[in-house]
Design a protein around this motif. Structure first.
Motif: not given
Length: 313
Positions: A71-73, A115-116, A258-262
């Motif tokens: 999990g992340t969030d 995040i990562a 699209a990249n949410g990490a950016t």
């Protein structure tokens, strides 16, 4: 807890499906310099969580090794502050992302991380409960990133493929705030949910192009494919130029993904403020206690839930 101070959902012996997840007693992690520790109260699930851990090959590609969290969030409360940290204090409500380690009683976050790597933390606005906050980071950042590629406005008719999914929930509402008309693809059973978000529903599958033409005889001007590549092809068939099409789950020649990490931190914090103000809502499809993690992941991985699946800790 058997002499331990904390719990974490982990893959212990092997990566794989939900049946490989176990709730483990673990030593409570401690915040070091530049870090905060969060007592997690809720964790939101995303497709990327089980995609990255579905097998050894996928896990290796994302730099994950056993034993591995899940999990992340997350959302919760700061309960430990490391040396040199400013901007956070014990007792602060926070939310954010910590890749493959969020479904746990405690998570350590580097306050300058991503995040990562290290994780992220944002202050949870008053008026946003922890379950909602735990559903924001990945989906909200990804939706904001996708819209940043195509830049919709009041003169646009935007086609969103997979509009009823976790990212689509945010993308539809954010696009409507720009004044764009939104047509969202989904299953026949998702039509009411899409209308509630502000989209005009259209069923996906064979004949999609004709159904969209019937809805929008004046044409479609931009498109987000939040599921695969079918919406990309439909958008091209409808005459949308490649520079106004984006994907989040596939690579297509000529299309900017699209990249949410950016997404800058201000982007997700603005989404949280819009939720606090009641401008955007986050449908929570189901909540599960952490002891039922396998059941929760199986439901989310089925890709038929309308809204987010959240784990209570």
């Amino acid at each position: 807890m058997s002499g331990y101070e904390s719990r974490a959902v982990q893959f212990v012996d092997a990566f794989g499906g939900p049946e490989m997840l176990t709730l483990q007693d673990v030593p409570a992690p401690q915040a070091g310099a530049g870090q905060i520790r969060i007592r997690v109260t809720a964790a939101g699930l995303n497709p990327m969580d089980w995609y990255m851990t579905s097998g050894a090959e996928a896990a290796t590609r994302f730099g994950l090794s056993l034993p591995c969290g899940f999990g992340t969030d997350y959302a919760g409360v700061v309960d430990q502050v490391g040396e040199g940290v400013t901007g956070f204090a014990a007792g602060d409500r926070v939310f954010g992302g910590a890749m493959s380690r969020a479904v746990a009683d405690h998570v350590i976050i580097d306050v300058t991380g991503t995040i990562a790597v290290g994780g992220t933390a944002h202050h949870t606005p008053d008026g946003v409960d922890d379950r909602t906050a735990a559903a924001l980071e990945i989906a909200g950042c990804t939706a904001a990133a996708a819209l940043a590629v195509v830049r919709p406005g009041p003169d646009d008719t935007l086609l969103i493929g997979g509009a009823g999914g976790g990212v689509g929930v945010f993308a539809v509402q954010l696009a409507r705030l720009t004044g764009a008309r939104v047509i969202g693809t989904g299953s026949a059973t998702s039509a009411d949910a899409l209308r509630a978000l502000g989209a005009e529903p259209v069923t996906y599958g064979d004949g999609l192009v004709d159904r969209v033409r019937d809805l929008a005889p004046g044409g479609v001007t931009a498109a987000l494919d939040l599921h695969g590549t079918d919406t990309v092809q439909a958008a091209r068939d409808l005459g949308v130029p490649d520079e106004r099409i984006t994907t989040i789950a596939a690579q297509v020649d000529g299309i900017t993904p699209a990249n949410g990490a950016t997404t800058p931190p201000a982007g997700i914090e603005q989404i949280a403020r819009l939720i606090a103000a009641g401008t955007i809502r986050v449908p929570i499809a189901a909540t599960f206690p952490v002891e039922r993690i396998r059941e929760a992941v199986a439901l989310q991985a089925g890709r038929h839930v309308h809204g987010k699946v959240v784990i209570d800790l």
